[in-house]
Design a protein around this motif. Sequence first.
Motif, PDB file in Angstrom:
ATOM      1  N   THR A  69       1.197  -0.908   0.150  1.00  0.00           N
ATOM      2  CA  THR A  69      -0.046   0.045  -0.160  1.00  0.00           C
ATOM      3  C   THR A  69       0.943   1.103   0.218  1.00  0.00           C
ATOM      4  OG1 THR A  69      -0.535  -0.188   1.998  1.00  0.00           O
ATOM      5  CG2 THR A  69      -2.077  -1.289   0.899  1.00  0.00           C
ATOM      6  N   LYS A  70       0.476   2.629  -0.782  1.00  0.00           N
ATOM      7  CA  LYS A  70       1.043   3.964  -0.334  1.00  0.00           C
ATOM      8  C   LYS A  70       0.829   4.300   0.376  1.00  0.00           C
ATOM      9  CE  LYS A  70       2.050   3.298  -5.250  1.00  0.00           C
ATOM     10  NZ  LYS A  70       1.305   3.378  -6.836  1.00  0.00           N
ATOM     11  N   VAL A  71       1.813   4.788   0.759  1.00  0.00           N
ATOM     12  CA  VAL A  71       1.917   5.826   2.084  1.00  0.00           C
ATOM     13  C   VAL A  71       2.018   7.093   2.290  1.00  0.00           C
ATOM     14  CG1 VAL A  71       2.128   5.316   4.676  1.00  0.00           C
ATOM     15  CG2 VAL A  71       1.388   3.348   3.375  1.00  0.00           C
ATOM     16  N   LYS A  72       2.216   7.731   2.217  1.00  0.00           N
ATOM     17  CA  LYS A  72       2.755   9.436   3.030  1.00  0.00           C
ATOM     18  C   LYS A  72       3.069   9.161   3.904  1.00  0.00           C
ATOM     19  CE  LYS A  72       1.274  11.961  -1.794  1.00  0.00           C
ATOM     20  NZ  LYS A  72      -0.474  12.268  -1.522  1.00  0.00           N
ATOM     21  N   ASP A  73       4.966   9.934   4.024  1.00  0.00           N
ATOM     22  CA  ASP A  73       5.694  10.525   5.435  1.00  0.00           C
ATOM     23  C   ASP A  73       4.775  11.412   5.365  1.00  0.00           C
ATOM     24  OD1 ASP A  73       6.866  11.500   4.082  1.00  0.00           O
ATOM     25  OD2 ASP A  73       8.246  10.525   4.621  1.00  0.00           O
ATOM     26  N   ALA A  74       5.855  12.387   6.572  1.00  0.00           N
ATOM     27  CA  ALA A  74       4.692  13.860   7.547  1.00  0.00           C
ATOM     28  C   ALA A  74       4.785  14.500   6.404  1.00  0.00           C
ATOM     29  CB  ALA A  74       5.458  13.752   8.749  1.00  0.00           C
ATOM     30  N   GLU A  75       6.645  14.636   5.725  1.00  0.00           N
ATOM     31  CA  GLU A  75       6.820  15.574   4.216  1.00  0.00           C
ATOM     32  C   GLU A  75       6.686  15.831   3.087  1.00  0.00           C
ATOM     33  OE1 GLU A  75      10.999  14.820   4.358  1.00  0.00           O
ATOM     34  OE2 GLU A  75      10.537  14.988   6.506  1.00  0.00           O
ATOM     35  N   GLY A  76       5.305  14.492   2.713  1.00  0.00           N
ATOM     36  CA  GLY A  76       4.060  14.398   2.038  1.00  0.00           C
ATOM     37  C   GLY A  76       4.981  13.325   1.025  1.00  0.00           C
ATOM     38  N   TYR A  77       6.112  12.773   1.087  1.00  0.00           N
ATOM     39  CA  TYR A  77       6.927  11.471   0.066  1.00  0.00           C
ATOM     40  C   TYR A  77       5.536  10.430   0.276  1.00  0.00           C
ATOM     41  CZ  TYR A  77       9.983   8.932  -1.871  1.00  0.00           C
ATOM     42  OH  TYR A  77      10.864   8.163  -2.514  1.00  0.00           O
ATOM     43  N   GLU A  78       5.395   9.357  -0.534  1.00  0.00           N
ATOM     44  CA  GLU A  78       4.627   8.783  -0.966  1.00  0.00           C
ATOM     45  C   GLU A  78       5.499   7.483  -1.428  1.00  0.00           C
ATOM     46  OE1 GLU A  78       0.580   8.430  -3.378  1.00  0.00           O
ATOM     47  OE2 GLU A  78       2.616   7.777  -4.100  1.00  0.00           O
ATOM     48  N   PHE A  79       5.911   6.657  -0.059  1.00  0.00           N
ATOM     49  CA  PHE A  79       6.556   5.194   0.273  1.00  0.00           C
ATOM     50  C   PHE A  79       5.629   3.748   0.102  1.00  0.00           C
ATOM     51  CE2 PHE A  79       5.964   5.901   4.434  1.00  0.00           C
ATOM     52  CZ  PHE A  79       6.185   5.099   5.387  1.00  0.00           C
ATOM     53  N   ILE A  80       6.385   2.878  -0.249  1.00  0.00           N
ATOM     54  CA  ILE A  80       5.529   1.594  -0.220  1.00  0.00           C
ATOM     55  C   ILE A  80       5.252   0.684   0.979  1.00  0.00           C
ATOM     56  CG2 ILE A  80       4.858   0.074  -1.422  1.00  0.00           C
ATOM     57  CD1 ILE A  80       6.087   1.217  -3.737  1.00  0.00           C
ATOM     58  N   GLN A  81       4.174   0.553   1.804  1.00  0.00           N
ATOM     59  CA  GLN A  81       4.557  -0.824   2.882  1.00  0.00           C
ATOM     60  C   GLN A  81       4.260  -1.486   2.571  1.00  0.00           C
ATOM     61  OE1 GLN A  81       2.036   1.215   6.647  1.00  0.00           O
ATOM     62  NE2 GLN A  81       3.969   1.279   7.231  1.00  0.00           N
ATOM     63  N   GLY A  82       4.676  -3.084   3.099  1.00  0.00           N
ATOM     64  CA  GLY A  82       4.206  -3.930   2.730  1.00  0.00           C
ATOM     65  C   GLY A  82       4.176  -4.617   1.489  1.00  0.00           C
ATOM     66  N   GLY A  83       3.465  -5.999   1.387  1.00  0.00           N
ATOM     67  CA  GLY A  83       3.730  -6.545  -0.468  1.00  0.00           C
ATOM     68  C   GLY A  83       5.216  -6.911  -0.297  1.00  0.00           C
ATOM     69  N   THR A  84       5.690  -7.416  -1.376  1.00  0.00           N
ATOM     70  CA  THR A  84       7.259  -8.892  -1.923  1.00  0.00           C
ATOM     71  C   THR A  84       7.823  -7.994  -2.320  1.00  0.00           C
ATOM     72  OG1 THR A  84       5.266  -8.944  -3.715  1.00  0.00           O
ATOM     73  CG2 THR A  84       5.472 -10.070  -1.043  1.00  0.00           C
TER      74      THR A  84
END
Lengths: 177, 163
Positions: A69-84
């Motif tokens: 799932t795509k998650v945004k951090d505090a600075e609005g930067y999108e990173f991917i959590q979970g998956g393979t």
Amino acid sequence: MKNAEEIFEILKRQFDDAIIGIDKDTPTEPIINVDPLQIHKVGAYLRETDELKFDSLMCLSGVDDANGTKVKDAEGYEFIQGGTLSVYYNLHSVELKHKITLKVSTPREDAKVESVENVWKTADWHEREAYDLVGIVFLNHPDLRRILMPYDWADGSHPLRKDYKNPEFYQGMKVPY
Amino acid sequence: MGLLDKEFSDGNILIANVEDLLNWARLSSVWQLGFGLACCAIEMMATSMSHYDFDRFGVIPRNTPRQADAIIISGTVTLKMATRIKRLYEQMPDPKYIISMGSCSNCGGPYWEHGYHVLKGIDRVIPVDVYVPGCPPRPEALLEGLMKLQDKIRNESLRTKSA
Ligand code: SF4
């Protein structure tokens, strides 16, 4: 010469739980799914058995599936959590002229795969490359260092991850344009 | 060449001013460091071959930075390589000159946006004298770059340090 399904049957009989399944719905060749923590013994068997004789590892590739799932951090930067993250092995038997593709998938946050370096020597640098660029850790690899990026490149920074963020500076040199 | 136009006052004596003589000597023997990086290096090698003949301008590749006057940055400079280039540059004796050849070493070239490993311009690390544009520049362009460098050397002064 054996086709992918016959090879899958042989492996399934031999290893059972280490072989997860076969994916025939691919545009190219069928892909056999294997457990990342048992790939070494599967590889050794594929190489040594007389009816299979996979003596050549044509390619080993690390892939970021980017299926988390795509998650945004505090600075609005999108990173991917979970998956393979996955590793693909393209094998060929020079003598029996058959081919097979294996795949192992491992969780993104704790990507660990058994090394096949002592089954096919080719895997040595290929695994180092997959580690360097995608960040997959190969267990029991004798020399798991970065191979393309500088040795002192930031830990945990793997450029071919889909959510990779380039650092601002490297050794005092500005990196972005 | 300027020098030979000077007056001959005796059969074996040639009169010139020191600055002109030194500059003439320097610009006629720009020894380059034998060093190539990517596709541009192929073009640089072609320039050294008989067809374009870099040698006629006094450009000879040297195998050690300690004997080199110039370094042609011919290609993509990765961040990893940039640290090595800096060291090579520091090992060269003064006066030393840099020709940046091709888009990659000028500004990152085709890798300017997504090249996570590419230095976006060698002038972020070492001072450049001449920039040669192109991807890759033709040998004629590199020769032009060299002649620009020679012009620069010709107008150097001993009193003010420029390199
Ligand atoms: S400028 Fe073009 S030809 Fe030269 S190294 Fe870069 S990509 Fe290659």
